[in-house]
Design a protein around this motif. Structure first.
Motif, short mmCIF file in Angstrom:
data_model
loop_
_atom_site.label_atom_id
_atom_site.label_comp_id
_atom_site.label_asym_id
_atom_site.label_seq_id
_atom_site.Cartn_x
_atom_site.Cartn_y
_atom_site.Cartn_z
N GLY A 48 -16.19 104.73 92.45
CA GLY A 48 -16.31 103.66 91.59
C GLY A 48 -16.09 104.21 90.03
O GLY A 48 -16.46 105.66 89.87
N GLY A 49 -15.49 103.55 89.05
CA GLY A 49 -15.31 104.10 87.77
C GLY A 49 -14.76 102.98 86.67
O GLY A 49 -14.93 102.02 87.07
N TRP A 50 -14.30 103.52 85.62
CA TRP A 50 -13.93 102.71 84.64
C TRP A 50 -12.25 103.02 84.39
O TRP A 50 -11.93 104.01 84.44
N VAL A 51 -11.63 101.79 84.23
CA VAL A 51 -10.20 101.93 83.80
C VAL A 51 -9.96 102.54 82.64
O VAL A 51 -10.20 101.93 81.45
N LYS A 52 -9.10 103.71 82.41
CA LYS A 52 -8.78 104.37 80.97
C LYS A 52 -7.57 103.83 80.84
O LYS A 52 -7.18 103.80 79.57
N SER A 53 -6.62 103.79 81.63
CA SER A 53 -5.30 103.14 81.26
C SER A 53 -4.51 102.71 82.53
O SER A 53 -5.22 102.74 83.58
N SER A 135 -11.89 106.72 85.56
CA SER A 135 -12.65 107.83 85.32
C SER A 135 -13.89 107.46 85.62
O SER A 135 -14.51 106.38 85.31
N ASP A 136 -14.95 108.22 86.31
CA ASP A 136 -16.48 107.81 86.53
C ASP A 136 -17.41 108.76 85.76
O ASP A 136 -18.55 108.73 86.01
N GLY A 137 -16.99 109.34 84.82
CA GLY A 137 -17.81 110.23 84.21
C GLY A 137 -18.19 111.46 84.44
O GLY A 137 -19.01 112.46 83.89
N SER A 138 -17.81 112.00 85.53
CA SER A 138 -18.41 113.41 86.46
C SER A 138 -17.64 114.19 85.83
O SER A 138 -17.83 115.54 86.30
N CYS A 139 -16.27 114.20 85.40
CA CYS A 139 -15.53 115.24 84.89
C CYS A 139 -14.46 114.74 84.04
O CYS A 139 -14.31 113.64 84.07
N LEU A 158 -6.13 95.39 84.92
CA LEU A 158 -5.31 96.19 84.06
C LEU A 158 -6.05 96.57 82.49
O LEU A 158 -5.54 97.47 82.00
N HIS A 159 -7.12 95.82 82.16
CA HIS A 159 -7.47 95.82 81.07
C HIS A 159 -8.42 97.21 80.89
O HIS A 159 -9.26 97.39 81.81
N THR A 160 -8.25 97.95 79.89
CA THR A 160 -9.04 99.33 79.76
C THR A 160 -10.58 98.81 79.69
O THR A 160 -10.75 98.00 78.87
N GLY A 161 -11.33 99.64 80.20
CA GLY A 161 -12.83 99.27 80.32
C GLY A 161 -13.39 98.60 81.40
O GLY A 161 -14.30 98.47 81.79
N THR A 162 -12.53 97.84 82.34
CA THR A 162 -12.75 97.17 83.35
C THR A 162 -13.15 98.38 84.56
O THR A 162 -12.71 99.34 84.90
N CYS A 163 -14.67 97.73 85.00
CA CYS A 163 -15.32 98.72 86.04
C CYS A 163 -14.90 98.31 87.28
O CYS A 163 -14.67 97.05 87.85
N THR A 193 -15.17 92.98 84.59
CA THR A 193 -14.33 92.58 83.78
C THR A 193 -14.97 93.04 82.24
O THR A 193 -15.97 93.25 82.07
N VAL A 194 -13.80 92.87 81.33
CA VAL A 194 -14.26 93.37 80.09
C VAL A 194 -13.34 92.24 79.01
O VAL A 194 -12.61 91.86 79.33
N ASP A 195 -14.43 91.95 77.98
CA ASP A 195 -13.80 91.11 76.95
C ASP A 195 -12.79 91.97 76.06
O ASP A 195 -13.26 92.92 75.19
N TYR A 196 -11.52 91.97 76.40
CA TYR A 196 -10.68 93.03 75.71
C TYR A 196 -10.45 92.88 74.35
O TYR A 196 -10.16 93.72 73.62
N SER A 197 -10.73 91.56 73.71
CA SER A 197 -10.40 91.31 72.55
C SER A 197 -11.46 92.05 71.44
O SER A 197 -11.25 92.33 70.14
N LYS A 198 -12.81 92.48 72.11
CA LYS A 198 -13.81 93.00 71.48
C LYS A 198 -14.35 94.18 71.97
O LYS A 198 -15.17 94.84 71.28
N TYR A 199 -13.63 94.76 73.06
CA TYR A 199 -13.72 96.11 73.54
C TYR A 199 -13.26 97.26 72.39
O TYR A 199 -12.25 97.26 72.02
N PRO A 200 -14.26 98.02 72.17
CA PRO A 200 -14.04 98.91 70.98
C PRO A 200 -13.11 100.09 71.33
O PRO A 200 -12.72 100.74 70.38
#
Length: 627
Positions: A48-53, A135-139, A158-163, A193-200
């Protein structure tokens, strides 16, 4: 693809152990193996993790084969599927829908546009493959995850930040590059999912200064993630050092009436009783503001008499019911008004208590602690060697890259030790932390060396192998007074405080290594520091490191009751605040010493960052505590 499947069938030599409390495999256990994870090829894992690109690659689809000519006499109608999809239904109705468009629109341009839109909707999406860097934050490393469009539409991933939580098989990467292994997904278990328009963090590179506007989410960046893992390792390393040398952990209070330094800026703690803490008054009471409780009670008495008269005269029931209801409302109003009067009386008493407390002697005032050394000292005089780790507060309104109002301190106190002993301990402690972070965070240190400071690993290794320069305050004055650099104040007189610039010049320019300055003038250090035999200096020291400045401050503390009492009196400190502290000298006094390490600055030194706000998860500054 065939080679990937062949790789997948290769037996793995190492079995991965999932994280006990979520059944997922940490990416660290895959990507930080010596071979990059090649020995794990063929294993089925859940990550499990978050999409970086990400990127989507379209597949080239061959034209559908032409069906063989059927014998109309022998051909049978194929058996229909029971689970026909919506797309298949729409596609089967294309001729019918096109006829409708033609009838409604004729041959005009609008009908052509409508026909094109209809074809676009009904046309099946071409197959594609989503390549996700997760990335899952462990390394600091990331795992390439491959998802076919037949499993999940790529637009959801595909959106950055998607878990995501996915399950699949590890295979050797078909493309030579950073990725040694990759995960071919067979099942998608979760999509956040992530609100891509507001994701910092939607942009590829966000300046570290900009990340201070989103403390709650900036740890998803590789830089901040590495800094936080290094910070965690340093915390564990500091506790390990104390455990290895027999120190006992003691929690000291955050709220205190004692000022450890005797002259520091402190946050004062007060109890406030405002309208927000009171119950809201009923609307009826608000409307009759100014009417006394006695008047309401008198009105209730009159209404009660009226009700009794109506009952005796056997009047009409409607008039009696109206009078009874009016009496009930008046009694309720009287009860509410009486309750409000009692509440006001209690609040007034509390406020009087607060005012009398604030107006009394300073010993009753409460502050946020600036240091835990005095409290820690009392336990050192009972348990021997103790330490504490926690937040310390200084009410400084100024902005500084090296200080914020709330910072973590690691404090050590030792009985039966003198100035030389405590300086040796501080020296060993600092070197231990430098060595610990290099041994326990090799990948994160490699990353910060590449991204933040290319000389960071070399600096840490240099600290471990070198000896620190030790000079007295008097020697420091002589050295600084010989400096011709205009940035450094010259002609320093005895008793002058050494500024941050002075101390940094000693370690950065003159000695080019950590420096310990000791035996300061008594006016420059707190009241509890032991007075030396010359009567002018005290047994205090500061450790100054390159690029950071003062990192550790310590001292041998005064064990003689009469000298300590004189120091308290000379500085005009309220003696009643320190009676408990003087008791330690009256009852079994002992020579003792200790120091405080500014932990957040230690993180700054280990990572090469230049602003302490980037090394603290949720930094506090004056007027800024929104998180």
């Amino acid at each position: 693809m065939d080679s990937g499947k062949a790789m997948a069938s290769t037996p793995a030599t190492t079995q991965l152990t999932p994280f006990k409390y979520s059944n997922r495999v940490l990416l660290k256990t895959i990507l930080e193996l010596s071979d990059g994870g090649l020995e794990l090829i063929g294993q089925r894992v859940l990550i499990g993790g978050w999409v970086k690109s990400s990127k989507e690659v379209m597949k080239q689809t061959p034209p559908p084969p032409q069906p063989p000519a059927a014998d109309h006499e022998t051909a049978r109608e194929p058996e229909r599927k029971s689970d026909v999809s919506c797309v298949e239904i729409l596609q089967s109705r294309i001729p019918f829908l096109r006829t409708i468009v033609k009838v409604l629109g004729g041959s005009s341009s609008s009908s052509n546009t409508l026909r094109e839109r209809l074809d676009a909707v009904l046309k099946p999406a071409p197959p594609s493959t989503a390549f996700l860097k997760v990335s899952d934050g462990s390394c600091p490393a990331i795992l390439q995850v491959i998802v076919e469009s037949s499993i999940v539409p790529p637009c959801q991933l595909l959106h950055t930040g998607t878990c995501i939580t996915v399950e699949g098989v590890l295979q050797q990467s078909l493309m030579q590059g950073k990725h040694v292994v990759e995960l071919r997904v067979e099942k998608v278990l979760h999509i956040g999912t992530v609100d891509y328009s507001k994701y910092p963090l939607s942009k590829k590179r966000v300046p570290i200064e900009k990340l201070r506007e989103c403390f709650h989410i900036r740890a998803r960046t590789t830089t901040v993630g590495s800094v936080m893992r290094i910070r965690s390792a340093l915390t564990f390393g500091a506790h390990t050092f104390c455990h290895n040398h027999g120190f006992i952990s003691v929690q000291v209070p955050i709220l205190t009436t004692t000022d450890c330094n005797g002259f520091s800026e402190k946050y004062k703690v007060t109890g406030l009783f405002d309208k927000a803490g009171q119950t809201e008054e009923p609307k009826a009471i608000a409307e009759i503001e100014g009417v006394s409780l006695e008047a309401i009670k008198a009105a209730a008495k009159e209404k009660s008499t009226l009700v009794e008269e109506l009952k005796r005269t056997d009047s009409n029931k409607e008039a009696l019911a109206a009078a009874v209801q009016d009496l009930r409302k008046t009694n309720e109003l009287a009860s509410q008004l009486e309750a409000r009067e009692k509440s006001k009386l209690k609040t007034s008493q509390k406020l009087d208590n607060v005012k009398s407390s604030e107006g009394s002697s300073s010993s009753s005032q409460t502050f946020l602690t600036v240091s835990g050394r005095l409290h820690l000292e009392s336990y050192a005089c009972s348990l021997g060697n103790v330490y504490s780790f926690g937040p310390r507060f200084r009410a400084d309104k100024g902005e500084s890259p090296k200080h914020v109002p709330e910072m973590l301190m690691f404090e050590i106190e030792m009985a039966f030790s003198q100035l030389e002993d405590v300086m040796n301990c501080a020296d060993d402690f600092f070197k231990f932390l430098c060595k610990w972070v290099l041994e326990n965070c090799p990948e994160d240190m490699k990353f910060v060396t590449e991204r933040i400071d290319k000389n960071r690993i070399d600096r840490l290794q240099s600290v471990i192998s070198s000896s620190f320069e030790r000079i007295s305050y008097a020697e420091a004055l002589n050295v600084l007074n010989k400096v011709t650099d205009k940035k450094v104040e010259t002609k320093l007189q005895w008793g002058a405080a050494l500024t941050e610039e002075d101390l940094s010049h000693l370690s950065d320019e003159i000695y080019k290594r950590p420096v310990i300055v000791y035996n300061y003038p008594k006016e420059a250090k707190p009241f509890y520091v032991r007075l030396n035999d010359d009567g002018k200096t005290v047994a205090a020291f500061d450790m100054v490191v390159p690029k950071i400045g003062k990192l550790i401050s310590g001292s041998q503390n005064e064990e003689r009751t009469h000298i300590l009492s004189t120091r308290i009196k000379d500085l005009g400190l309220p003696r009643e605040q320190y009676e408990w502290y003087l008791d330690l000298r009256r009852h079994g006094t002992v020579k003792h010493s200790g120091f405080s390490l500014e932990f957040d600055l230690m993180v700054l030194f280990a990572t090469g960052l230049t602003d302490v706000r980037d090394a603290i998860p949720f930094p506090r500054s004056y007027g800024k505590a929104n998180y």
